[in-house]
Write a protein that holds these residues in place. Structure first.
Motif, PDB file in Angstrom:
ATOM      1  N   VAL A   1      -7.535   2.431  -6.742  1.00  0.00           N
ATOM      2  CA  VAL A   1      -8.896   2.012  -6.426  1.00  0.00           C
ATOM      3  C   VAL A   1      -9.793   3.234  -6.299  1.00  0.00           C
ATOM      4  O   VAL A   1      -9.465   4.190  -5.585  1.00  0.00           O
ATOM      5  CB  VAL A   1      -8.935   1.210  -5.108  1.00  0.00           C
ATOM      6  CG1 VAL A   1     -10.360   0.752  -4.801  1.00  0.00           C
ATOM      7  CG2 VAL A   1      -7.987   0.014  -5.180  1.00  0.00           C
ATOM      8  N   ASP A   2     -10.921   3.222  -6.987  1.00  0.00           N
ATOM      9  CA  ASP A   2     -11.961   4.242  -6.823  1.00  0.00           C
ATOM     10  C   ASP A   2     -13.092   3.650  -5.993  1.00  0.00           C
ATOM     11  O   ASP A   2     -13.615   2.585  -6.325  1.00  0.00           O
ATOM     12  CB  ASP A   2     -12.515   4.683  -8.183  1.00  0.00           C
ATOM     13  CG  ASP A   2     -11.538   5.521  -8.973  1.00  0.00           C
ATOM     14  OD1 ASP A   2     -10.657   6.143  -8.340  1.00  0.00           O
ATOM     15  OD2 ASP A   2     -11.641   5.541 -10.214  1.00  0.00           O
ATOM     16  N   ARG A   3     -13.460   4.355  -4.931  1.00  0.00           N
ATOM     17  CA  ARG A   3     -14.549   3.895  -4.066  1.00  0.00           C
ATOM     18  C   ARG A   3     -15.872   4.403  -4.654  1.00  0.00           C
ATOM     19  O   ARG A   3     -16.380   5.459  -4.287  1.00  0.00           O
ATOM     20  CB  ARG A   3     -14.348   4.414  -2.643  1.00  0.00           C
ATOM     21  CG  ARG A   3     -13.035   3.931  -2.021  1.00  0.00           C
ATOM     22  CD  ARG A   3     -12.894   4.402  -0.583  1.00  0.00           C
ATOM     23  NE  ARG A   3     -11.615   3.990  -0.016  1.00  0.00           N
ATOM     24  CZ  ARG A   3     -11.469   3.346   1.137  1.00  0.00           C
ATOM     25  NH1 ARG A   3     -12.532   3.048   1.877  1.00  0.00           N
ATOM     26  NH2 ARG A   3     -10.263   3.012   1.571  1.00  0.00           N
TER      27      ARG A   3
ATOM     28  N   ALA B   1      -8.911  -3.956  -4.542  1.00  0.00           N
ATOM     29  CA  ALA B   1     -10.293  -3.541  -4.263  1.00  0.00           C
ATOM     30  C   ALA B   1     -10.742  -4.044  -2.906  1.00  0.00           C
ATOM     31  O   ALA B   1     -11.324  -3.297  -2.103  1.00  0.00           O
ATOM     32  CB  ALA B   1     -11.218  -4.061  -5.366  1.00  0.00           C
ATOM     33  N   GLY B   2     -10.461  -5.319  -2.617  1.00  0.00           N
ATOM     34  CA  GLY B   2     -10.929  -5.926  -1.379  1.00  0.00           C
ATOM     35  C   GLY B   2     -10.320  -5.321  -0.137  1.00  0.00           C
ATOM     36  O   GLY B   2     -10.948  -5.331   0.933  1.00  0.00           O
ATOM     37  N   ARG B   3      -9.116  -4.776  -0.236  1.00  0.00           N
ATOM     38  CA  ARG B   3      -8.475  -4.180   0.929  1.00  0.00           C
ATOM     39  C   ARG B   3      -9.026  -2.806   1.274  1.00  0.00           C
ATOM     40  O   ARG B   3      -8.629  -2.201   2.261  1.00  0.00           O
ATOM     41  CB  ARG B   3      -6.962  -4.135   0.720  1.00  0.00           C
ATOM     42  CG  ARG B   3      -6.331  -5.519   0.832  1.00  0.00           C
ATOM     43  CD  ARG B   3      -4.850  -5.530   0.580  1.00  0.00           C
ATOM     44  NE  ARG B   3      -4.102  -4.722   1.528  1.00  0.00           N
ATOM     45  CZ  ARG B   3      -2.777  -4.553   1.488  1.00  0.00           C
ATOM     46  NH1 ARG B   3      -2.079  -5.162   0.541  1.00  0.00           N
ATOM     47  NH2 ARG B   3      -2.165  -3.806   2.374  1.00  0.00           N
TER      48      ARG B   3
ATOM     49  N   ARG C   1       0.862  -1.187   0.000  1.00  0.00           N
ATOM     50  CA  ARG C   1       0.000   0.000   0.000  1.00  0.00           C
ATOM     51  C   ARG C   1       0.900   1.240   0.000  1.00  0.00           C
ATOM     52  O   ARG C   1       1.666   1.458   0.940  1.00  0.00           O
ATOM     53  CB  ARG C   1      -0.904   0.019   1.228  1.00  0.00           C
ATOM     54  CG  ARG C   1      -1.973   1.117   1.168  1.00  0.00           C
ATOM     55  CD  ARG C   1      -2.702   1.263   2.505  1.00  0.00           C
ATOM     56  NE  ARG C   1      -3.523   0.125   2.843  1.00  0.00           N
ATOM     57  CZ  ARG C   1      -4.818   0.017   2.582  1.00  0.00           C
ATOM     58  NH1 ARG C   1      -5.443   1.004   1.962  1.00  0.00           N
ATOM     59  NH2 ARG C   1      -5.476  -1.067   2.939  1.00  0.00           N
ATOM     60  N   ILE C   2       0.809   2.051  -1.044  1.00  0.00           N
ATOM     61  CA  ILE C   2       1.650   3.238  -1.120  1.00  0.00           C
ATOM     62  C   ILE C   2       0.881   4.529  -0.861  1.00  0.00           C
ATOM     63  O   ILE C   2       1.480   5.565  -0.599  1.00  0.00           O
ATOM     64  CB  ILE C   2       2.384   3.304  -2.473  1.00  0.00           C
ATOM     65  CG1 ILE C   2       1.414   3.278  -3.648  1.00  0.00           C
ATOM     66  CG2 ILE C   2       3.374   2.169  -2.590  1.00  0.00           C
ATOM     67  CD1 ILE C   2       2.105   3.382  -5.007  1.00  0.00           C
ATOM     68  N   GLU C   3      -0.433   4.466  -0.929  1.00  0.00           N
ATOM     69  CA  GLU C   3      -1.340   5.541  -0.502  1.00  0.00           C
ATOM     70  C   GLU C   3      -2.612   4.862  -0.020  1.00  0.00           C
ATOM     71  O   GLU C   3      -2.760   3.643  -0.117  1.00  0.00           O
ATOM     72  CB  GLU C   3      -1.648   6.510  -1.642  1.00  0.00           C
ATOM     73  CG  GLU C   3      -0.498   7.433  -2.044  1.00  0.00           C
ATOM     74  CD  GLU C   3      -0.203   8.511  -1.015  1.00  0.00           C
ATOM     75  OE1 GLU C   3      -1.021   8.675  -0.086  1.00  0.00           O
ATOM     76  OE2 GLU C   3       0.849   9.173  -1.129  1.00  0.00           O
ATOM     77  N   GLU C   4      -3.559   5.634   0.481  1.00  0.00           N
ATOM     78  CA  GLU C   4      -4.770   5.050   1.051  1.00  0.00           C
ATOM     79  C   GLU C   4      -5.453   4.091   0.084  1.00  0.00           C
ATOM     80  O   GLU C   4      -5.845   2.995   0.456  1.00  0.00           O
ATOM     81  CB  GLU C   4      -5.747   6.168   1.458  1.00  0.00           C
ATOM     82  CG  GLU C   4      -7.046   5.669   2.070  1.00  0.00           C
ATOM     83  CD  GLU C   4      -6.840   4.934   3.396  1.00  0.00           C
ATOM     84  OE1 GLU C   4      -7.731   4.163   3.785  1.00  0.00           O
ATOM     85  OE2 GLU C   4      -5.792   5.142   4.045  1.00  0.00           O
TER      86      GLU C   4
END
Length: 295
Positions: A78-80, A47-49, A16-19
């Motif tokens: 990842v886009d939420r 995505a799952g994380r 993980r390099i950013e949120e």
């Protein structure tokens, strides 16, 4: 857990390099591009994380946009898209060298009850009665265009115990068969709880990884083609869709029943159903791929 399986889990344990940004590495592939199942599994991990652990994936839809470079890291953004009361939606773009190579949309669902039915599990022999890859693949060494193919195939599947129910496409070149194939698979070793990726997400991502290995085989069978290993077709995955119906464990035997309803225009369609050993329909898969005859 053996070293090969540990190596595969390390491959899926993205940095993980950013949120909402992750970085993944690649492993050697059978062809000079990143294995599609690896990119799909890593994207689903990303995505799952960003989703609560009690909401496993129930579907994914993906497109392979460009060949991946095995020598360079892959960045997953990842886009939420939505966090609802029952469903969560994520979009993931995989980027290399400043260009998108893969796009995935995935939906996650909290557990709930509802109507239930399923197709029956097809007949298949006991997986332990079938030859392992190490026992089967050397039989076909003289058919491959490169004598190193056997070693590369064994290396690429070292973490997965995958056993063909019938002859693989490269075993019956020139003999058109029914466009249907079956394989049993499971991880080589049991999965423990000491992983970055929580279960059941880990099991689903491992099944996603394996789902791209043999799905287009049934297309080749219909035309008596052996595939890239014997040099009579050139192929690549175009898109990939999966629906996760019921719980599964990737370290238990799973039956992958595959068929091809059509091929045309340089493309072929593969459909698959993955059953647990006790007969539960756990996953449905559909993939379209490029299937070209070299000129």
């Amino acid at each position: 857990m053996n070293d090969d399986l540990s190596s595969l889990l390390d491959l899926l344990a993205l940095e993980r390099i950013e949120e909402d940004i992750f970085r993944g590495q690649s492993r050697a592939s059978l062809v000079p591009r990143v294995f599609g199942g690896q990119v799909a599994a890593q994207a689903l991990v990303a995505a799952g994380r960003t989703v609560p652990a009690d909401r496993p994936p129930h579907s994914l839809h993906a497109y392979f946009l460009r060949p991946g470079d095995p020598g360079a890291p892959i960045v997953y953004t990842v886009d939420r898209i939505r966090d609802g009361r029952s469903f969560t939606t994520r979009r993931v773009v995989a980027v290399q060298h400043g260009q998108p190579i893969f796009h995935l949309s995935a939906s996650f669902q909290a557990d709930e009850e509802g109507l239930e039915h399923q197709e029956p599990m097809p007949r298949a022999p006991d997986p332990l009665e079938l030859p392992t890859a190490a026992e089967m693949l050397p039989r076909y060494a003289d058919r491959f265009t490169d004598p190193g193919v056997v070693d590369r195939l064994l290396e690429s599947r070292a973490a997965i115990d995958l056993r063909y129910v019938d002859e693989p496409p490269f075993g019956t070149v020139g003999e058109a068969r029914e466009p249907r194939s079956q394989v049993w698979f499971r991880t080589r070793g049991k999965l423990d709880g000491d992983t970055v990726i929580p279960r059941p997400l880990l099991d689903i991502c491992l099944v996603t990884y394996v789902s791209d290995m043999t799905l287009l085989d049934s297309i080749l069978l219909a035309h008596g083609r052996g595939g890239w290993a014997v040099g009579d077709v050139v192929g690549a995955s175009l898109d990939h869709a999966m629906w996760f119906h019921r719980p599964l464990r990737a370290d238990d035997w799973l039956l992958y029943d595959q068929e091809s309803p059509t091929a045309q225009g340089g493309r072929g369609l593969g459909k698959g159903r993955i059953f647990t050993a006790d007969g539960a329909l756990a996953v449905s898969v559909i993939q379209e791929g490029v299937i070209r005859v070299p000129r």
